[in-house]
Enzyme design. Structure first.
Site, mmCIF file in Angstrom:
data_model
loop_
_atom_site.group_PDB
_atom_site.id
_atom_site.type_symbol
_atom_site.label_atom_id
_atom_site.label_comp_id
_atom_site.label_asym_id
_atom_site.label_seq_id
_atom_site.Cartn_x
_atom_site.Cartn_y
_atom_site.Cartn_z
ATOM 1 N N GLU A 175 0.809 -1.210 0.000
ATOM 2 C CA GLU A 175 0.000 0.000 0.000
ATOM 3 C C GLU A 175 0.851 1.273 0.000
ATOM 4 O OE1 GLU A 175 -3.775 -0.017 0.247
ATOM 5 O OE2 GLU A 175 -3.165 -1.884 -0.692
ATOM 6 N N HIS A 250 -4.796 2.215 6.762
ATOM 7 C CA HIS A 250 -3.363 2.420 6.562
ATOM 8 C C HIS A 250 -2.789 2.988 7.853
ATOM 9 C CE1 HIS A 250 -4.477 2.960 2.084
ATOM 10 N NE2 HIS A 250 -3.934 1.764 2.238
ATOM 11 N N CYS A 368 -2.535 11.927 2.701
ATOM 12 C CA CYS A 368 -2.761 10.988 1.601
ATOM 13 C C CYS A 368 -2.559 11.634 0.238
ATOM 14 C CB CYS A 368 -4.177 10.425 1.677
ATOM 15 S SG CYS A 368 -4.349 9.061 2.830
#
Length: 445
Positions: A175, A250, A368
């Site tokens: 990820e 995450h 992000c």
């Protein structure tokens, strides 16, 4: 010490930005599924944030959106004709399918790749491993474009090494930088790289969680090997299953590192004390651990407000600051904690709040939206394209988004063949603005 700066490569929100609710385990994505979105507002909010950080002296650069709808995948699934015709046919076949093909989730460039600066690597080059994003179909189709974009911008092999994405299958999900942090005295110094994983990919006895653990230990180890990292300066830490169960899909939802500081929630890590010892063992500086107690900021509030999915940056003055979303100011527990944190005189001295609701409603905060890339002066000169933000480029990007993006996008609009054509027209224009050449499949066909 080599002088270097950390550059935030922000992802531009794509013209098909919508709330498809495709990310299981991402609370915001699931909650807002089916709402009308505003691609134009989302893009402009992101550009305004970049412009503001640039004014603070924080170097900014941009990464372009991905091709959406994704023509190569539509063709691979048996659809034919123009992009508009394939879009219509795919929507008639399955609405979830066209929602996946139209996903603008590539704006979360913290998932684009894991980056190790040249100060940490055996060959003295900056290394990039594009994430395979195998946990979700709509994100797994991003890996090839991420690799191509990175190879275009960081093409100089004297300074950069861009790897292929890691193979994936089963639980071998990567990820990207959302599960990676770096502690160092200054950005140009050798640092300690922290890889956070959810579980081993091959642990058949691992407890099944309500939400999946997306980052595998074996993937993190492979990235470190590829990048030629010093084993003593490389730390692996398991994410607390309770954090994953609560929606911290995450690790950057519950912790963030910058310079010598690690800012984290009390419930972020499964074995925090061991991790602290490993970091201290690898560091030739004094790491600073800033723990947020669960009784002051419950895990639910931390996730809802995106307190840790904020940017922790060092300003040109040397002051460390948090770049927070408005959601963190509006959450009572988070706001009270942040105010107390600033007043206590620790390493974090400033806060700056931004309205990023349009993108955040799809499931990620300010952190992000960018990929952190530490560059020396020589490496910065080797970067290709017009990607470093200045006022002229910010103006051009705002005009571009205003000209090409829709004010509103409803779920039913994803089937509109005109939207597909508008999207590719916008991306074709963008590659000219950024001087990147033909990086998209539709340009290379």
């Amino acid at each position: 010490m080599t002088h270097a700066q950390e550059v935030n490569f922000d992802g531009l929100v794509g013209p098909t930005h919508n709330y498809g609710g495709l990310s299981y385990g991402n609370v915001a994505s699931m909650t807002n599924s089916g709402r009308a979105s505003s691609p134009k507002k989302a893009a402009l909010q992101g550009i305004r944030k970049m412009r503001a950080l640039m004014a603070m002296g924080i170097p900014q650069a941009v990464l372009p959106p991905h091709e959406r709808p994704h023509g190569p995948t539509l063709r691979a699934l048996g659809f034919t004709g123009t992009i508009g015709q394939m879009t219509e046919a795919a929507a008639k076949s399955s609405y979830p399918l066209i929602a996946n093909m139209m996903s603008a989730s590539a704006m979360w460039t913290a998932n684009a790749a894991t980056v190790s600066p040249s100060a940490d690597t055996a060959d003295g080059r900056a290394h990039f491993t594009p994430a395979n994003l195998g946990a979700n179909f709509h994100r797994s189709i991003e890996a090839e474009q991420s690799e191509r974009t990175l190879r275009t911008i960081f093409a100089d092999e004297h300074h950069f090494m861009v790897h292929d994405p890691l193979p994936y299958g089963g639980r071998m999900g990567d990820e990207g930088a959302a599960n990676h942090g770096r502690l160092c005295p200054r950005h140009g110094d050798a640092g300690v790289e922290l890889f956070v994983y959810g579980a081993s990919a091959f642990d058949s006895k691992a407890k099944e969680l309500k939400f999946p653990a997306r980052q595998a230990l074996e993937v993190s180890e492979a990235v470190a090997r590829r990048h030629g990292l010093d084993a003593v300066r490389t730390v692996y830490a398991r994410q607390n299953p309770a954090a994953i169960e609560a929606g911290a899909f995450h690790n950057d939802v519950v912790s963030v590192a910058n310079g010598p500081a690690l800012f984290f929630h009390e419930q972020a890590f499964a074995e925090a004390d061991r991790m602290f010892d490993d970091i201290r063992r690898g560091a030739d500086f004094d790491p600073v651990f800033v723990k947020v107690p669960a009784d002051e900021v419950p895990l639910e509030d931390a996730i809802k407000s995106y307190l840790f999915n904020s940017q922790l940056v060092t300003l040109s003055s040397g002051t460390m600051a948090l770049i927070l979303p408005e959601d963190a100011r509006e959450n009572a527990a988070t706001y009270a904690y942040v105010q107390a944190l600033i007043n206590e005189g620790g390493p974090i001295r400033e806060t700056h709040y931004f309205d990023l609701r349009e993108s955040m409603s799809n499931g990620g905060g300010p952190a992000c939206l960018r990929l952190r890339v530490t560059l020396t002066e020589a490496e910065r000169k080797a970067v290709r394209g017009r990607v470093f933000l200045d006022e002229a480029l910010a103006d051009a990007l705002e005009s571009w988004a205003s000209d090409h993006y829709r004010d509103e996008l409803y779920p039913a609009d994803l089937a509109d063949p005109l939207l597909a054509e508008e999207s590719l027209t916008a991306l074709d224009r963008l590659t000219t603005i950024l001087d990147l050449g033909s990086i998209y499949d539709f340009q290379r066909a």
